[in-house]
Enzyme design. Structure first.
Site, PDB file in Angstrom:
ATOM      1  N   GLY A  44       0.681  -1.172   0.132  1.00  0.00           N
ATOM      2  CA  GLY A  44      -0.020   0.024   0.068  1.00  0.00           C
ATOM      3  C   GLY A  44       0.949   1.168  -0.017  1.00  0.00           C
ATOM      4  N   THR A  45       1.874   1.223   0.845  1.00  0.00           N
ATOM      5  CA  THR A  45       3.017   2.149   0.646  1.00  0.00           C
ATOM      6  C   THR A  45       3.334   2.686  -0.759  1.00  0.00           C
ATOM      7  OG1 THR A  45       3.576   1.875   2.920  1.00  0.00           O
ATOM      8  CG2 THR A  45       5.032   3.324   1.865  1.00  0.00           C
ATOM      9  N   LYS A 145      19.696  -1.209  15.215  1.00  0.00           N
ATOM     10  CA  LYS A 145      20.915  -1.787  15.724  1.00  0.00           C
ATOM     11  C   LYS A 145      22.022  -1.306  15.024  1.00  0.00           C
ATOM     12  CE  LYS A 145      23.721  -6.141  16.050  1.00  0.00           C
ATOM     13  NZ  LYS A 145      23.676  -7.590  16.175  1.00  0.00           N
ATOM     14  N   ARG A 222       7.550  19.573  35.313  1.00  0.00           N
ATOM     15  CA  ARG A 222       8.677  20.446  35.848  1.00  0.00           C
ATOM     16  C   ARG A 222       9.337  19.469  37.073  1.00  0.00           C
ATOM     17  NH1 ARG A 222       7.176  25.452  38.656  1.00  0.00           N
ATOM     18  NH2 ARG A 222       5.230  24.532  39.173  1.00  0.00           N
ATOM     19  N   HIS A 285      -4.186  15.195  48.675  1.00  0.00           N
ATOM     20  CA  HIS A 285      -3.200  14.617  48.625  1.00  0.00           C
ATOM     21  C   HIS A 285      -3.618  13.024  48.296  1.00  0.00           C
ATOM     22  CE1 HIS A 285      -0.267  17.572  49.860  1.00  0.00           C
ATOM     23  NE2 HIS A 285      -0.984  17.830  50.769  1.00  0.00           N
ATOM     24  N   GLY A 314      -6.689  24.236  47.683  1.00  0.00           N
ATOM     25  CA  GLY A 314      -5.789  23.747  47.113  1.00  0.00           C
ATOM     26  C   GLY A 314      -5.855  22.304  46.701  1.00  0.00           C
TER      27      GLY A 314
END
Length: 533
Positions: A44-45, A145, A222, A285, A314
């Protein structure tokens, strides 16, 4: 070869393109051709490239062998794998390539059959088996590889990077090839993990000797739980509704703790059917600070907040219905990190927009708390794997073990308390009254301490609303595991509880039952424990 430097230049002269996901491939192929790269392809590609008028050579022309067995065998050939694996700095490899007329392949682009998508589509067993890629992983591993000389691309998002390198340098540098190789092995590992997991689930082979788990990077954070820890969020590709599938409407990027706590909140609130009652859970928490049920979200939120208003600051708020303007106005009065719900009205969205840092996640529905699945926890030297805790009090045969039966109101509140207890860190003791938590004791080494802490906090909550005594007076109580001694139950009775629900199963059950009868309270055994560590 020294991994820090190129010993020789690697100019891409020949590329093999064989992909399932053809996104962006035509443009990429045109860039390669413009740089003088010869293209090889198959199936197909190849057809897609030909349709786009891009010059391409059939793999069969290279191998001298046609595709056979319905395409199962096409690239598994020495002239393909030799071209990928041949070392450019080895005289013996170069000699073998000359003798056998094997030409170098400098670039491989492959992204595998859509195995996961086929499974999700509900395809039958044989169709799923046919979507296990063999040639693709073999070529990818070979090219990776030999990354000293070969560039391997498994992700369409990397096409532009290759184009940029060719435009600037005329070649792809070693450092980039190394990273592409690492990504390639990660991709084939994840692919094989998906296949082995499917087999294990399909065959109910729980004790399969090797377990593989995989995910795709969604965001690098972060930091982790603490600023000195690296963290990232990987999605496992499942369709189970929750944090991973939610759309973030506004606010800063979610942190590690945000995701952990929001997941806990949404799992809890999803236990309650929105067609029956509105439900709100506030999490801090990873533990609930308050859970409330009501006729509407405002009532449910106010009940949840009343349990421990200070801890809600918070915190994370999860709701089981569409957020409307009325409840949005109430939520923004308290600093909240994240809100998660199935949906929100335009009026509610406008209210939340006034709080730019507030993170809002909309999921499109509730998660399936009954779904099968696995949970994984890392320990030193290994992984602990177990099936998801997908049952609750509704799955239990309730056994009243005391002389007194619970009233209808007590029974309703006991069921709520039992559901909440499932989502609280052990040892967990939960007091509820009128469809809301009024005291939560979590994570203590002794169960009696959880009883007492929840009672003390309920006194603080009562004081905050200028009510005498404790909110636990006239409540019911749930324990996530049995009371090993009567002291925890007696503490609950002293706090004002009139009925208890617990798994039972202690060697001292008779002692605990006797204490309940002496106090004149009702007690139910469920036979189901819900430790949460």
């Amino acid at each position: 070869m020294d991994p820090t430097t190129d010993e020789f230049a690697v100019t891409i002269k020949r590329a093999l393109l064989s992909v399932s996901d053809k996104t962006g491939l035509a443009d990429f192929a045109r860039h390669l051709v413009a740089h003088g790269v010869e293209l090889i392809s198959t199936g197909g590609t190849k057809k897609m490239l030909e349709d786009e008028k891009i010059p391409v050579i059939d793999v069969a022309e290279v191998t001298g062998f046609p595709e056979i067995m319905d395409g199962r065998v096409k690239t598994l050939h020495p002239k393909i794998h030799g071209g990928l694996l041949g070392r450019r700095d080895s005289d013996s490899h170069k000699s073998a390539m000359r003798i056998h007329q094997i030409s170098n392949i400098d670039l491989l682009v492959s992204n595998l059959y859509p195995f996961v998508a086929t499974v999700k589509s509900g395809a039958d067993y044989d169709t799923i088996i046919e979507n296990i890629d063999i040639g693709g992983p073999a070529m990818i591993r070979a090219a990776a590889k030999n990354h000293a000389a070969v560039t391997v691309i498994v992700d369409p998002d990397d096409y532009d990077k290759v184009v940029e390198e060719l435009a600037q340098n005329g070649e792809v540098p070693l450092k980039a090839r190394q990273r592409f190789a690492a990504k390639a092995y990660a991709r084939t590992a994840a692919y094989d993990a998906a296949i082995s997991t499917w087999f294990a689930e399909t065959l109910e082979f729980d004790e399969i000797p090797y377990r593989s788990f995989s995910g795709k990077l969604d965001q690098v954070m972060r930091y982790g739980e603490n600023p000195h820890q690296w963290a990232a969020f990987y999605k496992d590709g499942s369709d189970r509704v929750g944090v991973a599938t939610a759309e973030q409407i506004q606010g800063k990027a979610l942190s590690y703790n945000n995701i952990n706590d929001t997941d806990a909140a949404f799992e809890l609130v999803s236990e309650f059917d929105p067609s029956e009652q509105a439900a709100v859970a506030i999490i801090k928490h990873a533990n609930p600070s308050g859970v409330g049920l009501g006729e509407n979200l405002v009532e449910a939120y106010e009940k949840a907040l009343r349990c421990d208003k200070d801890s809600a600051f918070g915190g994370i708020v999860a709701l089981n219905r569409e957020i409307d303007a009325d409840v949005a106005e109430q939520i923004i009065k308290v600093f909240t990190e994240v809100i998660i719900a199935p949906s929100a009205t335009p009026q509610a969205l406008a209210i939340f927009e006034t709080k730019k840092n507030l993170r809002l996640l909309l999921t499109g529905g509730l998660t399936d708390t009954k779904a099968d699945g696995l949970t994984v926890k890392s320990v030193s030297g290994g992984l602990l794997v177990q099936s998801r805790d997908n049952k609750n009090v509704a799955d239990c045969e309730l056994n009243v073990v005391t002389k007194r039966q619970p009233t209808a109101q007590e029974l309703a509140d006991l069921k709520v308390a039992a559901i909440v207890a499932k989502h609280v860190k052990s040892n967990a003791v939960i007091y509820t009254k009128d469809g809301a938590t009024v005291g939560i004791g979590a994570g203590q080494m002794k169960r009696v301490d959880s009883s007492n802490i929840a009672h003390r906090k309920s006194k603080d909550a009562a004081k905050a609303i200028k009510q005498k005594g404790a909110l636990t007076e006239g409540s019911v109580v749930a324990s996530d595991a049995f009371f090993p001694f009567a002291d925890g139950l007696i503490a609950a009775v002293d706090a004002g509880a009139t009925a208890v629900i617990q798994p039972g199963g202690s060697i001292r059950d008779d002692e605990v039952i006797a204490a309940a009868d002496e106090a004149g309270i009702a007690m139910i055994f469920t036979g189901m424990r819900h430790f949460r560590h």
